[in-house]
Design a protein around this motif. Structure first.
Motif, PDB file in Angstrom:
ATOM      1  N   PHE A  86       5.853  -5.333   4.721  1.00  0.00           N
ATOM      2  CA  PHE A  86       4.779  -5.813   6.472  1.00  0.00           C
ATOM      3  C   PHE A  86       6.585  -6.458   6.247  1.00  0.00           C
ATOM      4  O   PHE A  86       6.937  -6.534   8.343  1.00  0.00           O
ATOM      5  CB  PHE A  86       3.660  -6.417   5.952  1.00  0.00           C
ATOM      6  N   GLY A  87       6.404  -7.550   6.180  1.00  0.00           N
ATOM      7  CA  GLY A  87       7.782  -8.488   6.458  1.00  0.00           C
ATOM      8  C   GLY A  87       9.104  -7.421   6.879  1.00  0.00           C
ATOM      9  O   GLY A  87       9.872  -8.098   7.398  1.00  0.00           O
ATOM     10  N   ALA A  88       9.535  -7.006   5.608  1.00  0.00           N
ATOM     11  CA  ALA A  88      10.870  -6.290   5.798  1.00  0.00           C
ATOM     12  C   ALA A  88      10.076  -5.047   6.794  1.00  0.00           C
ATOM     13  O   ALA A  88      11.419  -5.011   7.206  1.00  0.00           O
ATOM     14  CB  ALA A  88      11.095  -5.347   4.637  1.00  0.00           C
ATOM     15  N   GLY A  89       9.332  -4.377   7.153  1.00  0.00           N
ATOM     16  CA  GLY A  89       9.129  -3.455   8.036  1.00  0.00           C
ATOM     17  C   GLY A  89       9.360  -3.969   9.468  1.00  0.00           C
ATOM     18  O   GLY A  89      10.183  -3.915  10.362  1.00  0.00           O
ATOM     19  N   TRP A 129      -3.112  -6.765  -7.788  1.00  0.00           N
ATOM     20  CA  TRP A 129      -2.204  -8.202  -7.181  1.00  0.00           C
ATOM     21  C   TRP A 129      -0.637  -8.008  -6.506  1.00  0.00           C
ATOM     22  O   TRP A 129      -0.011  -7.990  -5.246  1.00  0.00           O
ATOM     23  CB  TRP A 129      -2.173  -9.367  -7.293  1.00  0.00           C
ATOM     24  N   LEU A 130      -0.157  -6.496  -6.900  1.00  0.00           N
ATOM     25  CA  LEU A 130       1.110  -6.304  -6.807  1.00  0.00           C
ATOM     26  C   LEU A 130       1.010  -5.128  -5.614  1.00  0.00           C
ATOM     27  O   LEU A 130       1.879  -5.506  -5.345  1.00  0.00           O
ATOM     28  CB  LEU A 130       1.825  -5.625  -8.222  1.00  0.00           C
ATOM     29  N   LEU A 131      -0.412  -4.513  -5.673  1.00  0.00           N
ATOM     30  CA  LEU A 131       0.087  -3.338  -4.359  1.00  0.00           C
ATOM     31  C   LEU A 131      -0.620  -4.458  -3.247  1.00  0.00           C
ATOM     32  O   LEU A 131       0.352  -4.251  -1.962  1.00  0.00           O
ATOM     33  CB  LEU A 131      -1.552  -2.882  -4.078  1.00  0.00           C
ATOM     34  N   VAL A 132      -1.146  -6.041  -3.265  1.00  0.00           N
ATOM     35  CA  VAL A 132      -1.206  -7.171  -1.929  1.00  0.00           C
ATOM     36  C   VAL A 132       0.092  -7.300  -1.827  1.00  0.00           C
ATOM     37  O   VAL A 132       0.252  -7.380  -0.668  1.00  0.00           O
ATOM     38  CB  VAL A 132      -2.272  -8.033  -2.219  1.00  0.00           C
ATOM     39  N   ALA A 133       0.960  -8.045  -3.034  1.00  0.00           N
ATOM     40  CA  ALA A 133       2.308  -8.270  -2.463  1.00  0.00           C
ATOM     41  C   ALA A 133       3.206  -7.881  -2.166  1.00  0.00           C
ATOM     42  O   ALA A 133       4.139  -7.929  -0.881  1.00  0.00           O
ATOM     43  CB  ALA A 133       2.461  -9.097  -3.982  1.00  0.00           C
ATOM     44  N   GLY A 134       3.585  -5.744  -2.674  1.00  0.00           N
ATOM     45  CA  GLY A 134       3.723  -4.638  -2.216  1.00  0.00           C
ATOM     46  C   GLY A 134       3.533  -4.705  -0.385  1.00  0.00           C
ATOM     47  O   GLY A 134       4.031  -4.593   0.543  1.00  0.00           O
ATOM     48  N   THR A 135       2.110  -4.805  -0.166  1.00  0.00           N
ATOM     49  CA  THR A 135       1.725  -5.299   1.544  1.00  0.00           C
ATOM     50  C   THR A 135       2.805  -5.792   2.237  1.00  0.00           C
ATOM     51  O   THR A 135       3.191  -5.272   3.169  1.00  0.00           O
ATOM     52  CB  THR A 135       0.318  -5.357   1.600  1.00  0.00           C
ATOM     53  N   ALA A 136       2.650  -6.742   1.324  1.00  0.00           N
ATOM     54  CA  ALA A 136       3.125  -7.911   2.481  1.00  0.00           C
ATOM     55  C   ALA A 136       5.108  -7.882   2.611  1.00  0.00           C
ATOM     56  O   ALA A 136       5.561  -8.314   3.554  1.00  0.00           O
ATOM     57  CB  ALA A 136       2.710  -9.933   1.174  1.00  0.00           C
ATOM     58  N   ALA A 137       5.483  -7.463   1.512  1.00  0.00           N
ATOM     59  CA  ALA A 137       6.566  -7.000   1.146  1.00  0.00           C
ATOM     60  C   ALA A 137       7.045  -6.202   2.206  1.00  0.00           C
ATOM     61  O   ALA A 137       8.281  -6.567   3.331  1.00  0.00           O
ATOM     62  CB  ALA A 137       7.298  -7.016  -0.076  1.00  0.00           C
TER      63      ALA A 137
END
Length: 163
Positions: free
Chosen positions: A50-53, A40-48
């Motif tokens: 994505f948004g920051a990118g 779930w931290l990987l999923v949250a990191g992916t969302a982060a």
């Protein structure tokens, strides 16, 4: 801060093939996220990322003719992390070490690069948008295709192994 995010800590300036370098950089950082907080931290990191990118890409390409400069690799990181999701959840559910699924890591990397480079179907559609969302979205879609490929290959491997 914009360049730091868009180039994923300047990895995007490595040559040749900065997209491949970005995907490679996503592997140990993705593993670190998994080890720190599970899938779930990987999923949250992916969302982060994505948004920051998306934000950083929009700022970097503003006013430029080139809508997808090669040094921007935050999109590759997001897509590569998506390709790793099946491994993260599979290892966590099986109680296995994340690195024990190393063939899946290799498959996730190779499949993601295949879909990202060839830009088949909806990957190409997203790339042709010509905006910051398209830059990010084509790699998200490539990551989803790669994740599906990882699941299919794992299923085939286990079906043959268990037969």
């Amino acid at each position: 801060m914009t360049r730091l995010i868009a180039t994923f800590f300047y990895v995007g300036y490595l040559r040749p093939a900065p997209g491949t370098w970005g995907s490679l950089a996503a592997l140990p950082t993705g593993l670190a996220l998994m080890m720190l907080g599970g899938p779930w931290l990987l999923v949250a990191g992916t969302a982060a990322i994505f948004g920051a990118g998306w934000w950083a890409t929009a700022r970097m390409i503003a006013g430029q003719a080139n809508h997808d400069p090669s040094e921007i690799v935050a999109d590759e990181v997001a897509g590569q992390w998506i390709a790793l999701w099946p491994l993260a959840f599979g290892a966590a559910n099986a109680g296995a070490a994340y690195t024990a699924l190393w063939p899946g890591w290799l498959a996730a990397f190779l499949l993601f690069r295949l879909f990202d480079i060839t830009k088949w179907g909806p990957v190409g559609w997203a790339d042709r948008r010509g905006d910051a969302l398209g830059v990010m979205l084509d790699d998200v879609i490539a990551g989803l295709f790669a994740a599906l490929g990882v699941v299919i290959l794992a299923g085939l491997f286990h079906a043959v192994l268990m037969a």
